[in-house]
Design an enzyme around this catalytic site. Structure first.
Site, PDB file in Angstrom:
ATOM      1  N   THR A   1      13.570   5.267 -21.544  1.00 59.67           N
ATOM      2  CA  THR A   1      13.718   5.736 -22.953  1.00 59.67           C
ATOM      3  C   THR A   1      12.515   6.112 -23.490  1.00 59.67           C
ATOM      4  O   THR A   1      12.390   7.044 -24.347  1.00 59.67           O
ATOM      5  CB  THR A   1      14.398   4.625 -23.790  1.00 59.67           C
ATOM      6  OG1 THR A   1      15.705   4.376 -23.167  1.00 59.67           O
ATOM      7  CG2 THR A   1      14.651   5.011 -25.250  1.00 59.67           C
TER       8      THR A   1
ATOM      9  N   LYS B   1     -23.235   3.980  16.631  1.00 63.58           N
ATOM     10  CA  LYS B   1     -21.812   3.554  16.681  1.00 63.58           C
ATOM     11  C   LYS B   1     -21.164   4.579  15.764  1.00 63.58           C
ATOM     12  O   LYS B   1     -21.701   4.868  14.851  1.00 63.58           O
ATOM     13  CB  LYS B   1     -21.597   1.960  16.247  1.00 63.58           C
ATOM     14  CG  LYS B   1     -20.183   1.600  16.400  1.00 63.58           C
ATOM     15  CD  LYS B   1     -20.124   0.121  16.102  1.00 63.58           C
ATOM     16  CE  LYS B   1     -18.870  -0.502  16.165  1.00 63.58           C
ATOM     17  NZ  LYS B   1     -17.542  -0.014  15.168  1.00 63.58           N
TER      18      LYS B   1
ATOM     19  N   SER C   1     -21.886   1.957  11.730  1.00 65.19           N
ATOM     20  CA  SER C   1     -22.138   0.800  11.544  1.00 65.19           C
ATOM     21  C   SER C   1     -23.503   0.613  10.688  1.00 65.19           C
ATOM     22  O   SER C   1     -24.320   1.514  10.740  1.00 65.19           O
ATOM     23  CB  SER C   1     -22.627   0.020  12.736  1.00 65.19           C
ATOM     24  OG  SER C   1     -23.040  -1.192  12.746  1.00 65.19           O
ATOM     25  N   SER C   2     -23.696  -0.434   9.697  1.00 63.16           N
ATOM     26  CA  SER C   2     -24.858  -0.819   9.041  1.00 63.16           C
ATOM     27  C   SER C   2     -25.886  -1.420  10.012  1.00 63.16           C
ATOM     28  O   SER C   2     -26.983  -1.703   9.695  1.00 63.16           O
ATOM     29  CB  SER C   2     -24.780  -1.251   7.832  1.00 63.16           C
ATOM     30  OG  SER C   2     -23.916  -2.775   8.291  1.00 63.16           O
TER      31      SER C   2
ATOM     32  N   THR D   1       2.469   3.078  29.981  1.00 64.28           N
ATOM     33  CA  THR D   1       3.712   2.320  29.321  1.00 64.28           C
ATOM     34  C   THR D   1       3.233   1.273  29.065  1.00 64.28           C
ATOM     35  O   THR D   1       2.856   0.459  30.323  1.00 64.28           O
ATOM     36  CB  THR D   1       4.816   2.757  29.943  1.00 64.28           C
ATOM     37  OG1 THR D   1       4.686   2.421  31.251  1.00 64.28           O
ATOM     38  CG2 THR D   1       5.274   4.268  30.068  1.00 64.28           C
TER      39      THR D   1
ATOM     40  N   SER E   1      21.179  12.335 -23.122  1.00 62.74           N
ATOM     41  CA  SER E   1      20.683  10.760 -23.009  1.00 62.74           C
ATOM     42  C   SER E   1      19.597  10.600 -21.999  1.00 62.74           C
ATOM     43  O   SER E   1      19.468  11.384 -21.246  1.00 62.74           O
ATOM     44  CB  SER E   1      22.132  10.018 -22.610  1.00 62.74           C
ATOM     45  OG  SER E   1      21.437   8.654 -22.186  1.00 62.74           O
ATOM     46  N   THR E   2      19.038   9.740 -22.478  1.00 65.29           N
ATOM     47  CA  THR E   2      18.003   9.254 -21.574  1.00 65.29           C
ATOM     48  C   THR E   2      18.420   8.916 -20.110  1.00 65.29           C
ATOM     49  O   THR E   2      17.669   9.436 -19.221  1.00 65.29           O
ATOM     50  CB  THR E   2      16.969   8.016 -21.788  1.00 65.29           C
ATOM     51  OG1 THR E   2      16.399   8.045 -23.141  1.00 65.29           O
ATOM     52  CG2 THR E   2      16.185   7.173 -20.904  1.00 65.29           C
ATOM     53  N   ASN E   3      19.501   8.664 -19.871  1.00 61.62           N
ATOM     54  CA  ASN E   3      20.267   8.095 -18.893  1.00 61.62           C
ATOM     55  C   ASN E   3      20.738   9.405 -17.902  1.00 61.62           C
ATOM     56  O   ASN E   3      20.692   9.112 -16.651  1.00 61.62           O
ATOM     57  CB  ASN E   3      21.544   7.391 -18.939  1.00 61.62           C
ATOM     58  CG  ASN E   3      21.363   5.954 -19.889  1.00 61.62           C
ATOM     59  OD1 ASN E   3      20.172   5.837 -20.075  1.00 61.62           O
ATOM     60  ND2 ASN E   3      22.409   5.473 -20.238  1.00 61.62           N
TER      61      ASN E   3
END
Length: 471
Positions: free
Chosen positions: A99, A321, A315-316, A184, A137-139
């Site tokens: 609403t 990497k 990587s830090s 698989t 209507s809002t609905n």
């Protein structure tokens, strides 16, 4: 400042805003998430198109005057084309079945229409409820706007999926001659080509695009005209037909009334179907991304079948990497879509004559759609486009697989093939070596029938089996 009144009292509104007292109350009640109704792509435009079409329809049935119609249409067009986000500030999380959202749009249009007609904001000539919300209507407004919004977003997703499938098709052609080992249960299986593997991905995303297109088609049926509970009470004769004619003409899309307005307002299961299409798409994206992470693992101690493009250091602490960050981003999109799907499912439960959880449904749907629409082209650009096949590694794995013993099972029987595989495993030899040493096949026969490339094509194998190499 100006003062506006409602049944609960009055509020002062800064005069730069076109919204009114009901919007102001909603701002005070619901500002919790930081995500507004204007953040949902096309949602405000969908609401404005509904209000514009309703005004045209009400004028056509002689319920709205010429000047009022002209001012309302002009106001709607201004906001459609200008996207004044500040005028639609409500949080997407709100009670009341939307609403507040409906009244936000009603107030904005009414104040602007009055300004056009009188030079000042107010509701003397055009009232938000009496005129802007006439026959509505809002609905019926909110679920209709949601469907119009979804039609647009699902169209964008369908296009993204078709482009993504085409990009997978390009890799299918590029990798057509790269023979690799199938797996698989994460164990060695028969060989296939990397192109064949990518054909499966391509086909799945094409199917997903068709699924999205199918649910999108149902967005064309709207509950507009049902008003509060589906009885159409409060509308004028001829309004419904005039509304759909105006909306379809203005948008260029053939919208139609739902066959049963009571169903349209009571039940939100349509959104479960929409969410399922998004979840299916996200699941396929997760499968592809997860496979690429496995296939690109290593590069020295993993599968190393493909090389994912390096887009940033990984990587830090470990130089050199590189991480599969784009697939990992896509997998997180999948997780989020799953969460949104659960929220949508619960929010679709509703009760009696109305579902009041539609704001949450729209928010979750919109987020999932946007994530997928943005993720798919980024995945293509940053990952698929520069994906490289490690042909040497793929060939080595395919040629050394014990699964090649399946050829012996086909030519002789399962027990013979099992014995060959067992001996190859025990002696650390290839299937090719064991069958030649045991005299099951000549060197020429083994070289041709156990060529992994032959096993990727039934036509090639059958031609050899039925020809000179028949045993």
């Amino acid at each position: 400042m100006r003062t506006e009144h409602d049944a609960l009292g009055s509020r002062q509104i800064e005069d730069k805003y076109y919204y009114g007292i009901q919007t102001q109350r909603a701002l005070e009640n619901f500002s919790i998430s930081g995500t507004t109704i204007a953040d949902i792509p096309s949602y405000i435009d969908s609401l404005l198109q509904i209000k514009k079409a309703a005004a045209i329809a009400n004028h056509r049935v002689a319920a709205l005057g010429d000047e009022q119609l002209s001012a309302i249409v002009l106001a709607a067009d201004e906001f459609i084309h200008s996207h004044k986000v500040v005028q639609f500030p409500l949080d997407i999380y709100q009670g009341g079945g939307g609403t507040s959202t409906n009244m936000n749009v009603n107030e904005v249009l009414a104040n602007r229409a009055n300004e056009i007609l009188t030079g000042k904001k107010g509701y003397e000539s055009v009232h938000p409820n009496t005129h802007i919300n006439m026959c509505q209507s809002t609905n019926d407004v909110i679920p209709s706007a949601m469907k119009i919004t979804a039609h647009r977003m699902l169209g964008d997703l369908e296009k993204a999926l078709l482009r993504f499938a085409a990009d997978l098709g390009h890799k299918q052609v590029e990798f057509a001659d790269v023979v690799k080992l199938g797996r698989t249960c994460l164990q060695d299986a028969l060989p296939l080509t990397l192109g064949q593997q990518f054909s499966g991905y391509r086909s799945a995303f094409e199917r997903s695009a068709r699924h999205v297109a199918e649910v999108r088609s149902h967005c064309l049926e709207l509950p507009m005209g049902g008003t509060a509970i589906g009885t159409e009470f409060g509308t004028f004769p001829g309004y419904k037909e005039a509304f759909y004619q105006a909306l379809s003409k203005n948008t260029g899309i053939n919208f139609q009334p739902e066959p049963n307005f009571f169903d349209g307002l009571q039940n939100a299961d349509f959104w479960i179907s929409v969410s399922a299409a998004l979840k299916t798409t996200a699941s396929l994206l997760n499968k592809l991304a997860s496979d690429l992470r496995l296939m690109g693992s290593g590069p020295r101690s993993g599968l190393a079948e493909v090389k994912l493009p390096a887009v940033q250091p990984g990587s830090s602490i470990m130089p050199g990497k590189v991480n599969p960050v784009i697939p990992e981003m896509a997998i997180q999109v999948y997780f989020r879509v799953l969460g949104n799907d659960l929220s949508i499912t619960r929010a679709c439960e509703g009760e009696l004559e109305l579902n009041v959880w539609e704001s949450l449904i729209l928010n979750c749907f919109s987020e999932s759609s946007r994530l997928l629409i943005e993720c798919l082209p980024l995945f293509s650009e940053k990952c698929l486009g520069k994906l490289i096949a490690n042909q040497e590694s793929c060939a080595q794995s395919a040629e050394s697989s014990l699964a090649l013993s399946t050829v012996i099972a086909t030519l002789f029987d399962y027990k013979t093939a099992s014995d060959v595989a067992k001996k190859a495993e025990q002696d650390g030899k290839s299937i090719h070596q064991v069958v030649v040493e045991s005299g099951l096949l000549s060197l020429e026969q083994a070289s041709e029938l156990l060529d992994p490339k032959v096993l990727t094509s039934p036509e090639l194998f059958h031609g050899l089996y039925r020809g000179k190499l028949h045993v």
